[in-house]
Design a protein around this motif. Sequence first.
Motif, PDB file in Angstrom:
ATOM      1  N   MET A   1      -6.570   8.995  -7.011  1.00  8.35           N
ATOM      2  CA  MET A   1      -6.922   7.685  -6.460  1.00  8.35           C
ATOM      3  C   MET A   1      -6.011   7.366  -5.277  1.00  8.35           C
ATOM      4  SD  MET A   1      -6.782   3.943  -8.294  1.00  8.35           S
ATOM      5  CE  MET A   1      -4.998   3.955  -8.272  1.00  8.35           C
ATOM      6  N   ARG A   2      -6.631   6.866  -4.214  1.00  4.44           N
ATOM      7  CA  ARG A   2      -5.877   6.514  -3.005  1.00  4.44           C
ATOM      8  C   ARG A   2      -6.166   5.070  -2.618  1.00  4.44           C
ATOM      9  NH1 ARG A   2      -4.169  10.553   0.853  1.00  4.44           N
ATOM     10  NH2 ARG A   2      -4.712   9.182   2.588  1.00  4.44           N
ATOM     11  N   PHE A   3      -5.191   4.438  -1.976  1.00  2.05           N
ATOM     12  CA  PHE A   3      -5.428   3.134  -1.325  1.00  2.05           C
ATOM     13  C   PHE A   3      -4.293   2.900  -0.328  1.00  2.05           C
ATOM     14  CE2 PHE A   3      -2.879   2.222  -5.094  1.00  2.05           C
ATOM     15  CZ  PHE A   3      -1.919   1.348  -4.638  1.00  2.05           C
ATOM     16  N   THR A   4      -4.540   2.014   0.633  1.00  2.68           N
ATOM     17  CA  THR A   4      -3.565   1.704   1.676  1.00  2.68           C
ATOM     18  C   THR A   4      -3.266   0.211   1.653  1.00  2.68           C
ATOM     19  OG1 THR A   4      -4.376   3.527   3.030  1.00  2.68           O
ATOM     20  CG2 THR A   4      -3.100   1.826   4.162  1.00  2.68           C
ATOM     21  N   VAL A   5      -1.996  -0.135   1.906  1.00  2.67           N
ATOM     22  CA  VAL A   5      -1.563  -1.526   1.797  1.00  2.67           C
ATOM     23  C   VAL A   5      -0.520  -1.818   2.880  1.00  2.67           C
ATOM     24  CG1 VAL A   5       0.250  -0.929   0.127  1.00  2.67           C
ATOM     25  CG2 VAL A   5      -0.708  -3.234   0.114  1.00  2.67           C
ATOM     26  N   SER A   6      -0.411  -3.087   3.269  1.00  2.00           N
ATOM     27  CA  SER A   6       0.599  -3.502   4.255  1.00  2.00           C
ATOM     28  C   SER A   6       1.988  -3.431   3.625  1.00  2.00           C
ATOM     29  CB  SER A   6       0.322  -4.939   4.712  1.00  2.00           C
ATOM     30  OG  SER A   6       1.494  -5.561   5.188  1.00  2.00           O
ATOM     31  N   SER A   7       2.929  -2.801   4.330  1.00  2.10           N
ATOM     32  CA  SER A   7       4.277  -2.613   3.771  1.00  2.10           C
ATOM     33  C   SER A   7       5.008  -3.933   3.556  1.00  2.10           C
ATOM     34  CB  SER A   7       5.100  -1.706   4.689  1.00  2.10           C
ATOM     35  OG  SER A   7       5.226  -2.297   5.969  1.00  2.10           O
ATOM     36  N   THR A   8       4.930  -4.850   4.527  1.00  2.00           N
ATOM     37  CA  THR A   8       5.673  -6.112   4.400  1.00  2.00           C
ATOM     38  C   THR A   8       5.054  -7.009   3.331  1.00  2.00           C
ATOM     39  OG1 THR A   8       4.422  -6.956   6.289  1.00  2.00           O
ATOM     40  CG2 THR A   8       6.644  -6.147   6.726  1.00  2.00           C
ATOM     41  N   ALA A   9       3.717  -7.003   3.235  1.00  2.00           N
ATOM     42  CA  ALA A   9       3.060  -7.811   2.204  1.00  2.00           C
ATOM     43  C   ALA A   9       3.437  -7.291   0.816  1.00  2.00           C
ATOM     44  CB  ALA A   9       1.548  -7.776   2.392  1.00  2.00           C
ATOM     45  N   LEU A  10       3.422  -5.969   0.656  1.00  2.00           N
ATOM     46  CA  LEU A  10       3.786  -5.377  -0.630  1.00  2.00           C
ATOM     47  C   LEU A  10       5.243  -5.668  -0.966  1.00  2.00           C
ATOM     48  CD1 LEU A  10       2.992  -3.551  -3.041  1.00  2.00           C
ATOM     49  CD2 LEU A  10       3.789  -1.599  -1.684  1.00  2.00           C
ATOM     50  N   SER A  11       6.110  -5.518   0.008  1.00  2.00           N
ATOM     51  CA  SER A  11       7.542  -5.734  -0.226  1.00  2.00           C
ATOM     52  C   SER A  11       7.834  -7.168  -0.666  1.00  2.00           C
ATOM     53  CB  SER A  11       8.324  -5.407   1.051  1.00  2.00           C
ATOM     54  OG  SER A  11       9.703  -5.658   0.873  1.00  2.00           O
ATOM     55  N   SER A  12       7.206  -8.160   0.004  1.00  2.88           N
ATOM     56  CA  SER A  12       7.471  -9.565  -0.341  1.00  2.88           C
ATOM     57  C   SER A  12       6.934  -9.899  -1.729  1.00  2.88           C
ATOM     58  CB  SER A  12       6.872 -10.510   0.703  1.00  2.88           C
ATOM     59  OG  SER A  12       5.468 -10.428   0.707  1.00  2.88           O
ATOM     60  N   ARG A  13       5.755  -9.334  -2.080  1.00  2.27           N
ATOM     61  CA  ARG A  13       5.190  -9.590  -3.411  1.00  2.27           C
ATOM     62  C   ARG A  13       6.064  -8.964  -4.505  1.00  2.27           C
ATOM     63  NH1 ARG A  13       1.476 -11.531  -0.323  1.00  2.27           N
ATOM     64  NH2 ARG A  13      -0.663 -11.888  -1.039  1.00  2.27           N
ATOM     65  N   GLU A  61      -9.229   1.010   2.309  1.00  3.43           N
ATOM     66  CA  GLU A  61      -9.569   2.421   2.038  1.00  3.43           C
ATOM     67  C   GLU A  61      -9.360   2.845   0.579  1.00  3.43           C
ATOM     68  OE1 GLU A  61      -7.223   4.656   4.794  1.00  3.43           O
ATOM     69  OE2 GLU A  61      -7.923   3.508   6.522  1.00  3.43           O
ATOM     70  N   PRO A  62      -9.726   1.990  -0.405  1.00  2.00           N
ATOM     71  CA  PRO A  62      -9.600   2.464  -1.792  1.00  2.00           C
ATOM     72  C   PRO A  62     -10.710   3.464  -2.098  1.00  2.00           C
ATOM     73  CG  PRO A  62     -10.636   0.299  -1.756  1.00  2.00           C
ATOM     74  CD  PRO A  62     -10.292   0.626  -0.330  1.00  2.00           C
ATOM     75  N   ASP A  63     -10.401   4.455  -2.896  1.00  2.00           N
ATOM     76  CA  ASP A  63     -11.460   5.423  -3.242  1.00  2.00           C
ATOM     77  C   ASP A  63     -11.806   5.328  -4.727  1.00  2.00           C
ATOM     78  OD1 ASP A  63      -9.353   6.618  -4.504  1.00  2.00           O
ATOM     79  OD2 ASP A  63      -9.557   8.574  -3.521  1.00  2.00           O
ATOM     80  N   GLY A  64     -11.544   4.168  -5.335  1.00  2.00           N
ATOM     81  CA  GLY A  64     -11.897   3.969  -6.735  1.00  2.00           C
ATOM     82  C   GLY A  64     -10.969   2.969  -7.387  1.00  2.00           C
TER      83      GLY A  64
END
Length: 374
Positions: A1-13, A61-64
């Motif tokens: 499974m793959r997905f892409t996320v914003s680094s700063t948004a992930l870090s703050s959460r 870009e999630p693949d599942g």
Amino acid sequence: MRFTVSSTALSSRLAALSRVINSKNSLPILGDFLFEISGNNLCLTASDSENVMKTSMEITEPDGDGRFCVGNHDLLEAVKGFSEQPITFDVNYTENIAKISYQNGMFSLPIENADEYPQAQSINEGANVINISSELLYANINRSIFATAQDELRPVMNGIYFDLTPECLAVVASDGHKLVRNKIFSIKSDQPAAFILPKKPAALLKNILQKDGGDVIIKFDDRNAEINYGEGVIQCRLIEGRYPNYNSVIPQSNPNQLTIDRLGLLSALRRVQPFANDSSNLIRFHVEGGTLQLDAEDYDFSKTATERIACDYNGHAMSIGFKGSSFIEILSNFECQEVIIQLADPSRAGLVLPSEQPENQDVLMLMMPMLINE
């Protein structure tokens, strides 16, 4: 499974969620973040078994869909130094590895089975509901949390009491020596209800709501609360037990009223307090005419201090003792320019109020006196 996320948004959460996680956990998996991917949504969860915090964010870009757990410390340390950039998670359930790729490199971390992550307690149907703005809830928690106790024998005193009545919502905290009572007249209910919010979820909310601008929905039953705010939700176990009758300790007739500059009194107390006895921390307030005199003394070390401050006083001359550090805390948790101190006699509690009350609110702080030798 793959997905892409914003680094700063992930870090703050993740940084916000990490405050929930204890350094030592009853279950090892509680040291992990729970990732749950559904469509273009990533739900992140952290828990210490009594408090659960969830937040959601958008991914690309999630693949599942899928679920996994990953250790909080290594992931948090790895992503918090990134500048804004997309980072891609490539999760291999066979090898139990998550590979995280970014512009200039990659790292991999072990993952654990999400099915082992404990589920949060659900709120009973027919739960009580409070709608409150995040700004108002932040102000009341921020103003009250310092007055909560750390008392193993009376755990009900260790949290913030929310008392919903037909008149208002009262937010109360007390350690038996000082008390804060905030009344919010814009929130009331014909059906009285109350709960005691523990200190940890209150502190979590205080940190979150400072930046959040929306409304907060609090649902609660006899044992649990669910607090929905703009970016997520906190579920927590409430403190069970009967909160003391806080109104009974607030003196109603206080003929001696003192109005004084808050920051001036705060500065004077901070100068005088180091000269007070370490064990009692007693400061003597003597008010007469237009002058408040503060006296501190520690005869064991031959230390004394006196300071006089101009004030507006209506009442007879009086000397009353207060614990200096607690009075400093009370003054530090007001924002007004002037405070009103209402006194009855040296044996009864003193009330501290803002010179101007916030809109639709009534804020009061109380300080129990200490015995002084005249």
